[in-house]
Design an enzyme around this catalytic site. Structure first.
Site, PDB file in Angstrom:
ATOM      1  N   GLU A 109      54.848  32.007  74.125  1.00  0.00           N
ATOM      2  CA  GLU A 109      54.187  33.266  74.442  1.00  0.00           C
ATOM      3  C   GLU A 109      54.415  33.751  75.876  1.00  0.00           C
ATOM      4  OE1 GLU A 109      52.760  35.254  72.424  1.00  0.00           O
ATOM      5  OE2 GLU A 109      52.474  34.015  70.637  1.00  0.00           O
ATOM      6  N   SER A 380      -0.271   8.215  39.875  1.00  0.00           N
ATOM      7  CA  SER A 380      -0.769   6.985  40.506  1.00  0.00           C
ATOM      8  C   SER A 380      -0.153   6.709  41.873  1.00  0.00           C
ATOM      9  CB  SER A 380      -0.505   5.794  39.579  1.00  0.00           C
ATOM     10  OG  SER A 380      -1.279   5.915  38.399  1.00  0.00           O
TER      11      SER A 380
END
Length: 699
Positions: A109, A380
């Site tokens: 680049e 329970s």
């Protein structure tokens, strides 16, 4: 004469110097004025340029709204989930990006990035020559700074106005930032395709790793994508992506960044790409992720936009190993073709950390989190809260006895009656104590206990343990008839496991913004809500649930460590809530629409609990429950509840809070010696022989 004539003739052929100079003077004056004007113009231009640069230097750059992807992390620092509003971006410092990617990006680049001042004049000249040669725009010359200015502040329209602004912003960027800062901004801003902005997000997307960990081959592949993500993405066109990767590697070799051998080796490397759309944990813990978002936004006040775009990091308590064990246990615990649902929530009782959460069997088809559903009767499994109340209030001890037989209870000053039944109408038809009642889940004993201690006291205890679901002070509450959530049950049992110390369930440890500043920090204030000795006595009693004859005995072989817990079964719901010293876990199974459970379906909670507990703790050595001060164990006669003497046919070692043990002896002879349990070594001796054998075998 001839000589004089010759001189005169020569004078006649040339004009005098004065005359010739006068003719040139106007031209010279014009040239002089031109140079003066040019000098002034140059000076004015320099002053103007300096003034313009000074103006740019003192002008603030436009505000750029760069959204960043926020992350949710588990207890080990792995990325659990990400939040982003269209742009998946995770900004990182330059040192957190592989040097290979830095060099590959510069090579393709902007090779002169560290030499120019924002504009590469040599590059521009080269681009002009190439474009003239081909009579079209074949090569561009934008530097990284120019690209950054365009991406941060401008559109990509091709106008002179945009180009002028780009140049202006390029100069300002070079003035305000160092080269490394510009490169870091660029690598965190650039688009890499498929919704990934910046090197970190791209690295995670394509290779499932951090940008710091990228290899040379991976870096060269990534560096080529921003040129044209639709053209160079390896997901869309692998040939184009590989061709560009080779160009970048060759350019790096020519620039001396790498050797030719390294370039060739990287070009030949076969890359392992992540499946597109996959996440770090392949979508693990979806119900927990939803819960975290709810807590962050609705409870802690984190702004939705900040969560989606602010790059914040949420550090959670989720244990990935425990979560995998939970998901696997639920998946294997219920047949694939069944419509039955399940929920599992697991909390570390020592600190309240939520370690695992499964809110259902299929998140994709139904996102309802059953962990927080307050529509399920615990049955329970609620009884331990009742028995803890009785122990804490001093109303009962482990050898308090009631007769297990069909019984009609009256309450509300005799105006109402209640006639509970045992499961399958099975009764001992004899007196039983608290350990026997818990192990066999005797309903008659539970209601007798409720009538003895009072329902208001039980509700008060439930609130202390963290249960805030509505309850009414009636005898049926003893059998868990008022709905609670699995979350509440796991939290309540966790308090018992922690010796009566309640730590508020915690899912988020801290939240940091994109700069690492702490937005929220969890703070714990554990409270002793139940006496430690009474909590331990209840733990000892609940270990019997997994003994021979207990309702959880069917899974005892799968449990290789001390476990306390309680089963619970109603027509529509089945539970197992239990704990080890490290984990308190609630498992619920049932149907969303209240369909009755078959006997086989009701038995699926316990195996899920056992499989999860062992797998989640497979790396943790088995531990006995810590024994607090003030505990004593004595041999008792199970039939009478009295101290056992040498003449008693049956003996059982029972645990009591010191001072509550029986004093009367059954039979003849001296009572067996009591054992004060003050540490783990003494505690080990106080256990029944088969428990000692089991623990010795698993150590």
């Amino acid at each position: 004469m001839n000589k004089q004539g010759s001189r005169q003739q020569g004078v006649k052929g040339r004009l005098p110097f004065r005359i010739r100079a006068e003719r040139w003077m106007p031209l010279l004056r014009r040239v002089k004025r031109l140079f003066v004007f040019a000098g002034w113009a140059a000076a004015i231009a320099c002053i103007a340029a300096f003034g313009f640069l000074f103006y740019l230097h003192n002008q603030a750059l436009p505000a750029s709204s760069i959204s960043q992807t926020s992350q949710m992390l588990d207890l080990q620092g792995n990325v659990l989930d990400t939040f982003h509003a269209g742009e998946n971006r995770q900004s990182v410092p330059l040192q957190a990006i592989s040097s290979h990617l830095l060099e590959a990006t510069l090579a393709i680049e902007d090779q002169r990035f560290y030499d120019h001042l924002g504009f590469d004049m040599k590059g521009m000249a080269r681009a002009v020559l190439v474009n003239v040669e081909h009579l079209k725009a074949k090569q561009g010359a934008s530097t990284l700074t120019q690209q950054l200015a365009r991406n941060l502040y401008l559109t990509h329209e091709r106008t002179w106005k945009r180009k002028f602004k780009e140049a202006m912003y390029t100069i300002q960027l070079e003035m305000h930032y160092s080269k490394d800062e510009i490169l870091a901004l660029y690598l965190n801003q650039i688009y890499y395709g498929h919704g990934a902005y910046g090197a970190e997000a791209a690295s995670q997307l394509y290779f499932g790793k951090h940008a710091k960990e990228l290899s040379l081959a991976e870096s060269a592949m990534l560096a080529g994508i921003p040129k044209g993500p639709k053209y160079y993405s390896p997901y869309l066109d692998m040939k184009n992506a590989k061709d560009r990767q080779k160009v970048i590697l060759q350019t790096m070799a020519e620039q001396g960044m790498i050797t030719q051998a390294e370039a060739d080796g990287a070009a030949a490397e076969i890359l392992k790409l992540q499946p597109l759309g996959s996440s770090t944990l392949d979508g693990a813990a979806p119900y927990f992720r939803d819960y975290i978002r709810y807590i962050a936004v609705d409870k802690l006040g984190i702004d939705e936009q900040l969560l989606s775009e602010g790059g914040i990091r949420i550090y959670t308590t989720l244990d990935p190993d425990a979560q995998r064990a939970a998901e696997e246990a639920v998946a294997k615990g219920i047949p694939a073709n069944s419509e039955q649902q399940a929920a599992l929530i697991s909390i570390d009782p020592r600190n309240g950390y939520i370690k695992a959460m499964v809110g259902g069997r299929d998140y994709k088809s139904n996102q309802f989190n059953r962990v927080f559903a307050k529509t399920r009767q615990p049955g329970s499994s609620f009884k331990p809260i009742l028995y803890l109340t009785a122990l804490q209030e001093g109303a009962m001890t482990p050898v308090s006895r009631y007769k297990s037989e069909p019984t009609i209870f009256t309450y509300d000053e005799g105006r109402k009656t209640y006639a509970p039944k045992n499961y399958n109408d099975k009764y001992a038809n004899d007196y039983i104590d608290m350990r026997q009642a818990i192990a066999s889940s005797d309903n008659i004993y539970a209601v007798n206990t409720m009538m003895t201690v009072g329902p208001d006291k039980v509700i008060e205890m439930a609130r202390k343990l963290g249960i805030d679901s509505p309850m009414k002070p009636v005898p049926s509450m003893a059998l868990g008839t008022f709905p609670v959530s699995p979350f509440e049950m796991a939290s309540a049992f966790g308090t018992i496991a922690a010796g009566g110390v309640r730590a508020e369930p915690t899912a988020i440890l801290r939240i940091e913004d994109s700069k690492g500043e702490v937005l929220y920090q969890a703070s714990q204030s554990p409270q002793q809500v139940v006496d430690a000795a009474h909590a331990y006595v209840l733990t000892s009693l609940m270990e019997s649930v997994f003994d021979i004859g207990g309702t959880g005995s069917r899974v005892s072989a799968a449990l290789k460590r001390p476990v306390a817990g309680k089963t619970g079964t109603t027509a529509n719901d089945a539970w197992l809530v239990g704990y080890t010293p490290e984990l308190s876990t609630a498992v619920w199974v049932g149907y969303d629409k209240g369909r009755n459970l078959t006997k086989a379906e009701a038995h699926r909670a316990a195996p899920i609990f056992a499989a999860y507990t062992e797998n989640a703790l497979k790396a943790v050595p088995p531990k006995i429950f810590a024994i607090p001060d003030g505990i004593v164990s004595v041999y008792i006669d199970p039939k009478s509840g009295k101290l056992a003497s040498s003449s008693c046919a049956d003996k059982r070692l029972e645990t009591f809070v010191a001072g509550t043990q029986p004093t009367e002896t059954c039979g003849d002879g001296e009572p067996a010696a009591s054992i004060e349990e003050k540490d783990g070594a003494t505690a080990e001796k106080s256990q029944s022989w088969w428990k000692q054998l089991k623990r010795w075998w698993t150590d």
